[in-house]
Write an enzyme that holds these catalytic residues in place. Structure first.
Site, PDB file in Angstrom:
ATOM      1  N   GLN A  66       0.860  -1.194   0.000  1.00  0.00           N
ATOM      2  CA  GLN A  66       0.000   0.000   0.000  1.00  0.00           C
ATOM      3  C   GLN A  66       0.896   1.244   0.000  1.00  0.00           C
ATOM      4  OE1 GLN A  66      -2.252  -0.728   3.667  1.00  0.00           O
ATOM      5  NE2 GLN A  66      -0.400  -1.660   4.497  1.00  0.00           N
ATOM      6  N   GLU A  74      -0.059  -8.541  11.651  1.00  0.00           N
ATOM      7  CA  GLU A  74      -0.046  -7.329  10.812  1.00  0.00           C
ATOM      8  C   GLU A  74       0.663  -7.674   9.504  1.00  0.00           C
ATOM      9  OE1 GLU A  74      -1.060  -4.096  10.461  1.00  0.00           O
ATOM     10  OE2 GLU A  74       0.207  -4.212   8.657  1.00  0.00           O
ATOM     11  N   PRO A 106      -5.053  -4.431   0.343  1.00  0.00           N
ATOM     12  CA  PRO A 106      -4.661  -5.712   0.955  1.00  0.00           C
ATOM     13  C   PRO A 106      -5.674  -6.299   1.934  1.00  0.00           C
ATOM     14  CG  PRO A 106      -3.416  -3.893   1.936  1.00  0.00           C
ATOM     15  CD  PRO A 106      -4.168  -3.326   0.795  1.00  0.00           C
ATOM     16  N   ASP A 131      -0.476   0.501  14.107  1.00  0.00           N
ATOM     17  CA  ASP A 131      -0.174   1.676  14.940  1.00  0.00           C
ATOM     18  C   ASP A 131      -0.063   1.310  16.415  1.00  0.00           C
ATOM     19  OD1 ASP A 131      -3.153   1.499  13.914  1.00  0.00           O
ATOM     20  OD2 ASP A 131      -3.169   2.020  16.046  1.00  0.00           O
ATOM     21  N   ASP A 158      -0.359 -12.137   6.419  1.00  0.00           N
ATOM     22  CA  ASP A 158      -1.753 -11.876   6.045  1.00  0.00           C
ATOM     23  C   ASP A 158      -2.693 -12.464   7.090  1.00  0.00           C
ATOM     24  OD1 ASP A 158      -3.977 -13.574   3.820  1.00  0.00           O
ATOM     25  OD2 ASP A 158      -4.174 -11.520   4.572  1.00  0.00           O
ATOM     26  N   ASP A 215      -8.823  -4.953  13.048  1.00  0.00           N
ATOM     27  CA  ASP A 215      -8.449  -3.539  12.982  1.00  0.00           C
ATOM     28  C   ASP A 215      -7.700  -3.284  11.664  1.00  0.00           C
ATOM     29  OD1 ASP A 215      -6.281  -1.423  15.033  1.00  0.00           O
ATOM     30  OD2 ASP A 215      -7.854  -0.945  13.593  1.00  0.00           O
ATOM     31  N   SER A 216      -8.399  -3.603  10.571  1.00  0.00           N
ATOM     32  CA  SER A 216      -7.745  -3.520   9.259  1.00  0.00           C
ATOM     33  C   SER A 216      -8.177  -2.249   8.521  1.00  0.00           C
ATOM     34  CB  SER A 216      -8.133  -4.742   8.406  1.00  0.00           C
ATOM     35  OG  SER A 216      -9.440  -4.546   7.868  1.00  0.00           O
ATOM     36  N   THR A 217      -7.578  -2.059   7.381  1.00  0.00           N
ATOM     37  CA  THR A 217      -8.025  -0.998   6.475  1.00  0.00           C
ATOM     38  C   THR A 217      -9.385  -1.410   5.892  1.00  0.00           C
ATOM     39  OG1 THR A 217      -6.502  -2.139   4.970  1.00  0.00           O
ATOM     40  CG2 THR A 217      -5.819   0.015   5.778  1.00  0.00           C
ATOM     41  N   ASP A 218      -9.972  -0.491   5.139  1.00  0.00           N
ATOM     42  CA  ASP A 218     -11.290  -0.760   4.550  1.00  0.00           C
ATOM     43  C   ASP A 218     -11.165  -1.766   3.403  1.00  0.00           C
ATOM     44  OD1 ASP A 218     -11.693   2.752   4.963  1.00  0.00           O
ATOM     45  OD2 ASP A 218     -12.460   1.162   6.272  1.00  0.00           O
TER      46      ASP A 218
HETATM   47  N1  SAM Z   1      -6.032   1.431  13.915  1.00  0.00           N
HETATM   48  C1  SAM Z   1      -6.228   2.367  12.824  1.00  0.00           C
HETATM   49  C2  SAM Z   1      -7.382   3.259  13.152  1.00  0.00           C
HETATM   50  O1  SAM Z   1      -7.386   3.823  14.237  1.00  0.00           O
HETATM   51  O2  SAM Z   1      -8.267   3.397  12.293  1.00  0.00           O
HETATM   52  C3  SAM Z   1      -6.488   1.732  11.472  1.00  0.00           C
HETATM   53  C4  SAM Z   1      -6.160   0.406  11.304  1.00  0.00           C
HETATM   54  S1  SAM Z   1      -4.558  -0.051  10.989  1.00  0.00           S
HETATM   55  C5  SAM Z   1      -3.584   1.240  10.483  1.00  0.00           C
HETATM   56  C6  SAM Z   1      -4.894  -0.941   9.476  1.00  0.00           C
HETATM   57  C7  SAM Z   1      -3.870  -2.023   9.285  1.00  0.00           C
HETATM   58  O3  SAM Z   1      -4.416  -3.156   8.618  1.00  0.00           O
HETATM   59  C8  SAM Z   1      -2.685  -1.563   8.401  1.00  0.00           C
HETATM   60  O4  SAM Z   1      -1.517  -1.526   9.176  1.00  0.00           O
HETATM   61  C9  SAM Z   1      -2.611  -2.609   7.293  1.00  0.00           C
HETATM   62  O5  SAM Z   1      -1.285  -2.916   6.915  1.00  0.00           O
HETATM   63  C10 SAM Z   1      -3.322  -3.789   7.966  1.00  0.00           C
HETATM   64  N2  SAM Z   1      -3.824  -4.805   7.020  1.00  0.00           N
HETATM   65  C11 SAM Z   1      -4.442  -4.610   5.845  1.00  0.00           C
HETATM   66  N3  SAM Z   1      -4.720  -5.788   5.253  1.00  0.00           N
HETATM   67  C12 SAM Z   1      -4.273  -6.761   6.101  1.00  0.00           C
HETATM   68  C13 SAM Z   1      -4.277  -8.185   6.059  1.00  0.00           C
HETATM   69  N4  SAM Z   1      -4.782  -8.845   4.998  1.00  0.00           N
HETATM   70  N5  SAM Z   1      -3.740  -8.869   7.111  1.00  0.00           N
HETATM   71  C14 SAM Z   1      -3.221  -8.197   8.178  1.00  0.00           C
HETATM   72  N6  SAM Z   1      -3.178  -6.834   8.278  1.00  0.00           N
HETATM   73  C15 SAM Z   1      -3.703  -6.131   7.240  1.00  0.00           C
END
Ligand code: SAM
Length: 291
Positions: free
Chosen positions: A31, A107, A166, A87, A138, A159-162
Site C-alpha cells: 500500500q 499485521e 490488501p 499503529d 496476512d 483492525d484492518s483498512t477498509d
Molecule cells: N487502527 C487504525 C485506526 O485507528 O483506524 C487503522 C487500522 S490499521 C492502520 C490498518 C492495518 O491493517 C494496516 O496496518 C494494514 O497494513 C493492515 N492490514 C491490511 N490488510 C491486512 C491483512 N490482509 N492482514 C493483516 N493486516 C492487514
C-alpha cells in the site's frame, strides 16, 4: 520540511483538507503510506489515501474497539487476537486489562509497523510486553491456519483498512468461518466497519457475513472526529449474549460505561440502511481513494 495542503477524498464531491508537513512517505509492497504532522490533529497515518488515525483522536476508536467487547461480557478475557492495527493503539488498550494473559497481533505490512513505531511512538509502547506475540503476515492466512490448529481466542479484533487493497482477503466468506471456529465459548469478534455515510454498504455487508456464522450480531458506533462522521463497529458473539451492559467502571479518555451503553443506540437512518440492504455476497469495494 515542506508544508502544504493535502486533501483526503472522502466521498463523491466531498473531501477533507489538512495543512500538513510530510514526515515520511513510502510505497510498500502492499500500500501507499504517508505519515504527516498536522497543526490541529498531531501526527497522522494515511494508507492508500485514507486517513487511518491521528494522535489527536485515535483514543476514541481504539478505546471503543477494545473495551466494549472486553467489558461487555461477565467472563474475564484471557486471550486476544488483533488482525491489522500496525499503529498499536488497539494493543495499548488491550494491555490495560490485567486479566489478559496472551495477545497475538497479525499485521501484514512490516513497513507500516516500522514507520508507526518511529514516527508515532506515543500511541503504543506495548510491543515489548511479554504477553504479546507479533506476527508479520496476512490475517486471512493466519486465521485459516489457526482454525486448522484449533486455536481459541476470547476476543478477536479486526483492525484492518477498509475493503480496498490488501484487506480484501479479510472480507471474504471463508475468513468469517475461520473466525467463528477460533472464538472460545463466550468469544466476541469486533470489526471496524467504516463510515455508513460514505461507505453505506460496508457495515450491513459485514453484519451479513457474521450472521452467516455466529448467533448474535450487533452494531455500535463511535464519533471519530477526524473521519468527519460516526463510524460503525460490528460485533458478534459465539454464545449469543449481547454486549450492551458493561461490567466494571473503566474510565478512558473517551470510553466510560455510559458511552458503552449509548453506543448501541443507533440513528434511525442506520437502522433503515441495515433493513434495506440487499446482500449479494459481493464485497462492497469502496474505491474512495486509490492513489
Ligand atoms: N487502527 C487504525 C485506526 O485507528 O483506524 C487503522 C487500522 S490499521 C492502520 C490498518 C492495518 O491493517 C494496516 O496496518 C494494514 O497494513 C493492515 N492490514 C491490511 N490488510 C491486512 C491483512 N490482509 N492482514 C493483516 N493486516 C492487514
Amino acid at each position: 520540511m515542506t508544508h502544504y495542503w493535502w486533501s483526503e477524498r472522502v466521498g463523491p464531491g466531498f473531501s477533507h483538507s489538512y495543512e500538513v508537513e510530510l514526515l515520511y512517505e513510502e510505497r510498500t509492497p502492499f500500500q501507499h503510506m504517508f505519515i504527516f504532522n498536522t497543526p490541529f490533529w498531531g501526527r497522522a497515518l494515511v494508507l492508500d489515501g485514507v486517513i487511518q488515525l491521528t494522535e489527536g483522536d485515535e483514543y476514541v476508536y481504539h478505546e471503543m474497539m477494545v473495551h466494549v467487547p472486553i467489558l461487555g461480557r461477565d467472563q474475564q478475557v484471557r486471550s486476544v487476537l488483533i488482525i491489522g492495527g500496525a499503529d498499536g493503539g488497539a494493543l495499548r488498550e488491550v494491555l490495560t486489562h490485567e486479566s489478559v494473559e496472551r495477545v497475538v497481533q497479525v499485521e501484514l505490512d512490516k513497513a507500516v509497523l516500522k514507520a508507526c513505531r518511529k514516527y508515532m511512538p506515543e500511541i503504543c509502547r506495548g510491543w515489548d510486553d511479554p504477553r504479546v506475540q507479533l506476527i508479520i503476515g496476512d490475517g486471512a492466512g493466519y486465521m485459516k491456519e489457526a482454525a486448522r490448529r484449533g486455536e481459541q481466542f476470547d476476543v478477536i479484533l479486526l483492525d484492518s483498512t477498509d475493503p480496498i487493497g490488501p484487506a480484501i482477503s479479510l472480507f471474504e466468506r471463508p475468513f468469517h468461518e475461520d473466525i467463528a471456529a477460533c472464538l472460545s465459548d463466550h468469544g466476541v469478534v469486533v470489526r471496524q466497519s467504516g463510515l455508513p455515510r460514505t461507505m453505506p454498504k460496508v457495515m450491513p455487508f459485514v453484519m451479513k457475513r457474521f450472521e452467516d456464522v455466529l448467533p448474535l450480531v450487533q452494531v455500535y458506533r463511535a464519533p471519530v472526529s477526524v473521519y468527519g462522521d460516526e463510524m460503525a463497529f460490528v460485533a458478534a458473539t459465539k454464545d449469543g449474549v449481547a454486549l450492551n451492559n458493561p461490567r466494571g467502571d473503566h474510565i478512558g479518555k473517551f470510553y466510560n460505561p455510559g458511552c458503552h451503553r449509548a453506543a448501541f443506540e443507533l440513528p434511525t437512518w442506520w437502522n433503515k440502511l441495515i433493513e434495506s440492504y440487499e446482500d449479494d455476497g459481493q464485497i462492497p469495494l469502496e474505491t474512495i481513494n486509490i492513489l
